[in-house]
Design an enzyme around this catalytic site. Structure first.
Site, PDB file in Angstrom:
ATOM      1  CB  CYS A  58      -4.899  11.549  27.676  1.00  0.00           C
ATOM      2  SG  CYS A  58      -5.132  10.578  26.277  1.00  0.00           S
ATOM      3  CG  HIS A 117      -9.689  12.257  26.042  1.00  0.00           C
ATOM      4  ND1 HIS A 117      -9.918  12.724  24.670  1.00  0.00           N
ATOM      5  CD2 HIS A 117      -8.485  11.570  26.086  1.00  0.00           C
ATOM      6  CE1 HIS A 117      -8.894  12.009  23.834  1.00  0.00           C
ATOM      7  NE2 HIS A 117      -8.055  11.585  25.005  1.00  0.00           N
TER       8      HIS A 117
HETATM    9  N1  LIG Z   1      -2.379  13.324  21.658  1.00  0.00           N
HETATM   10  C1  LIG Z   1      -2.540  12.911  22.898  1.00  0.00           C
HETATM   11  O1  LIG Z   1      -3.496  13.236  23.523  1.00  0.00           O
HETATM   12  C2  LIG Z   1      -1.740  12.188  23.709  1.00  0.00           C
HETATM   13  C3  LIG Z   1      -1.854  12.110  25.134  1.00  0.00           C
HETATM   14  C4  LIG Z   1      -0.734  11.434  26.013  1.00  0.00           C
HETATM   15  C5  LIG Z   1       0.354  10.728  25.190  1.00  0.00           C
HETATM   16  N2  LIG Z   1       0.443  10.992  23.889  1.00  0.00           N
HETATM   17  C6  LIG Z   1       1.540  10.362  23.481  1.00  0.00           C
HETATM   18  O2  LIG Z   1       2.541  11.155  22.876  1.00  0.00           O
HETATM   19  C7  LIG Z   1       3.010  10.500  21.848  1.00  0.00           C
HETATM   20  C8  LIG Z   1       3.194  11.756  20.654  1.00  0.00           C
HETATM   21  O3  LIG Z   1       1.735  11.825  20.341  1.00  0.00           O
HETATM   22  P1  LIG Z   1       1.237  13.062  19.502  1.00  0.00           P
HETATM   23  O4  LIG Z   1      -0.205  13.158  19.476  1.00  0.00           O
HETATM   24  O5  LIG Z   1       1.746  14.362  19.698  1.00  0.00           O
HETATM   25  O6  LIG Z   1       1.702  12.740  17.965  1.00  0.00           O
HETATM   26  P2  LIG Z   1       1.937  13.540  16.650  1.00  0.00           P
HETATM   27  O7  LIG Z   1       1.067  14.768  16.805  1.00  0.00           O
HETATM   28  O8  LIG Z   1       1.994  12.637  15.688  1.00  0.00           O
HETATM   29  O9  LIG Z   1       3.707  14.140  16.778  1.00  0.00           O
HETATM   30  C9  LIG Z   1       4.476  12.985  16.854  1.00  0.00           C
HETATM   31  C10 LIG Z   1       5.905  13.722  17.174  1.00  0.00           C
HETATM   32  O10 LIG Z   1       6.964  12.914  17.099  1.00  0.00           O
HETATM   33  C11 LIG Z   1       8.048  13.203  16.482  1.00  0.00           C
HETATM   34  N3  LIG Z   1       8.949  12.319  15.894  1.00  0.00           N
HETATM   35  C12 LIG Z   1       8.480  11.299  15.005  1.00  0.00           C
HETATM   36  N4  LIG Z   1       9.426  10.488  14.589  1.00  0.00           N
HETATM   37  C13 LIG Z   1      10.654  10.904  15.397  1.00  0.00           C
HETATM   38  C14 LIG Z   1      11.800  10.338  15.317  1.00  0.00           C
HETATM   39  N5  LIG Z   1      12.252   9.452  14.494  1.00  0.00           N
HETATM   40  N6  LIG Z   1      12.619  11.069  16.008  1.00  0.00           N
HETATM   41  C15 LIG Z   1      12.283  12.060  16.722  1.00  0.00           C
HETATM   42  N7  LIG Z   1      10.881  12.734  16.796  1.00  0.00           N
HETATM   43  C16 LIG Z   1       9.979  11.901  16.124  1.00  0.00           C
HETATM   44  C17 LIG Z   1       7.260  14.126  15.215  1.00  0.00           C
HETATM   45  O11 LIG Z   1       8.231  14.782  14.642  1.00  0.00           O
HETATM   46  P3  LIG Z   1       8.103  15.273  13.005  1.00  0.00           P
HETATM   47  O12 LIG Z   1       7.136  16.513  12.941  1.00  0.00           O
HETATM   48  O13 LIG Z   1       9.611  15.773  12.585  1.00  0.00           O
HETATM   49  O14 LIG Z   1       7.684  14.042  12.260  1.00  0.00           O
HETATM   50  C18 LIG Z   1       6.196  14.733  16.091  1.00  0.00           C
HETATM   51  O15 LIG Z   1       7.064  16.030  16.768  1.00  0.00           O
HETATM   52  C19 LIG Z   1       2.543   9.515  21.532  1.00  0.00           C
HETATM   53  O16 LIG Z   1       3.404   8.369  22.126  1.00  0.00           O
HETATM   54  C20 LIG Z   1       1.229   9.454  22.261  1.00  0.00           C
HETATM   55  O17 LIG Z   1       0.958   8.454  22.521  1.00  0.00           O
HETATM   56  C21 LIG Z   1      -0.452  11.324  23.163  1.00  0.00           C
END
Ligand SMILES: NC(=O)c1ccc[n+]([C@@H]2O[C@H](COP(=O)([O-])OP(=O)(O)OC[C@H]3O[C@@H](n4cnc5c(N)ncnc54)[C@H](OP(=O)(O)O)[C@@H]3O)[C@@H](O)[C@H]2O)c1
Length: 349
Positions: A129, A249
């Protein structure tokens, strides 16, 4: 009805929920969406274009007849399921760091290197990001004057660490205001030994430390910048800091251009006309970008452009964008739009 079948993996997460909103605004035709998450969320309902869609557990078979799969459920889930999706004919757009530095995988910010999508072999990576917003602002300057050096300090929002980190920050803030005991269990990094409160704080650690004292987040910014700009020689350094902002950010960025003739007004003119950029730079009227004002918007906002007082080719600026939108969900949907626009994706039956 013709159109693409799109899977969203991590549909209940901070990024996934924004992906669903961005897909509602996409200009390419969508036949259906498959909302995937973990077993824990199976059966929950989410609205897509006013209709209820049920969350399903992610399995290899989930990707049958999927044309585009947007992944944001963590690197290990991408490693496990992205190849399964590709095997079944889908193009994967991955938000995690799992494939970003793979030489076979294009790392794409459509305003900067849209053509790179042509070289995909099934997976396209969405950059980190903090890197995305910096690329959107700096590439137009690099095109005009070249770039020798970038030094960035970030002020990163808590939603970058997921939904649970935001919840914990709010609880800490409330408890601190009530003078009650509070807990810190997530930040600076879920995987590290110690945790510190983020409410009313600033943490100079995002992700784990590497041996040379940089964090992985800082290395992502350094390495991804070189890959996206296709320039190994550009000097890049980063210090990444988490601050108690929910979304948006902010970055203090110092650049040194290569060519003569750059000035504050020349950089302002370039950025005024740059794709995806909104120039907000009028100090006399206190006009500059802030995280709160950028939250919920797709653009990258730039202000506080100043010439360095000692270095003739040095300039400072302040770059702000919504980490969940341009930093993640919107950039992913834009990549899907690029695939559609360039005729690189076929609708499955
Ligand atoms: N937040 C940001 O600004 C950002 C920016 C760029 C990239 N990212 C990347 O995107 C990814 C997710 O980030 P986030 O911030 O959205 O995290 P988050 O809010 O913690 O959400 C995680 C997601 O992954 C799912 N998940 C967890 N375990 C799983 C499994 N075994 N099988 C399938 N789905 C599963 C969760 O589903 P449940 O609800 O069912 O647990 C939830 O939908 C990370 O790799 C992060 O580094 C984030």
């Amino acid at each position: 009805m013709t159109g693409y079948t799109i899977a969203v993996v991590g549909a209940t997460g901070a990024v996934g929920t924004k992906m669903i909103q961005m897909l509602e605004q996409a200009t390419f035709p969508i036949k259906s969406v498959k909302l995937l998450a973990s077993k824990r969320s199976a059966g929950k309902k989410i609205l897509f274009k006013g209709k209820e869609a049920e969350i399903q557990e992610t399995t290899a078979e989930s990707f049958e007849n999927v044309d585009i799969a947007l992944f944001s459920a963590g690197g290990s889930i991408s490693k496990q399921f992205a190849p399964e999706a590709v095997k079944r004919g889908a193009v994967v757009i991955d938000n995690t760091s799992a494939y970003r530095m793979d030489s076979e995988v294009p790392l794409v910010v459509p305003e900067v290197n849209e053509e790179a999508v042509r070289s995909h072999k099934g997976i396209i990576a969405n950059p980190n990001c903090s890197t995305i917003q910096m690329m959107v602002a700096l590439e137009p300057i690099r095109k005009q004057y070249g770039l020798d050096r970038i030094i960035v300090s970030t002020y990163q929002a808590v939603s970058g660490a997921g939904i649970s980190a935001v919840k914990e920050m709010k609880e800490q803030a409330q408890k601190m205001l009530n003078e009650e005991p509070y807990e810190a269990t997530i930040l600076p990094s879920g995987g590290d030994k110690k945790h510190f409160p983020i409410a009313f704080n600033a943490l100079p650690q995002i992700d784990l430390f590497t041996e040379d004292g940089y964090t992985f987040e800082e290395l992502k910014m350094i390495n991804e910048t070189k890959k996206i700009m296709s320039d190994d020689k550009i000097k890049v350094s980063a210090t990444c800091v988490r601050i108690p902002v929910v979304s948006g950010h902010s970055e203090s960025v110092y650049i040194e251009v290569k060519e003569d003739g750059a000035s504050v007004s020349a950089l302002q003119d370039i950025l005024r006309n740059a794709p995806g950029v909104v120039l907000q730079d009028d100090p006399s009227n206190q006009i500059y970008p802030t995280a709160l004002a950028a939250a919920g918007k797709k653009e990258t906002f730039v202000g506080r452009i100043r010439k360095d007082r000692d270095e003739d080719k040095g300039f400072h600026m302040w770059i702000v964008s919504d980490n969940l939108l341009k930093g993640a969900a919107w950039n992913s949907v834009q990549i899907a739009e690029s695939l559609h626009k360039l005729g690189l994706i076929k609708v499955s039956n």
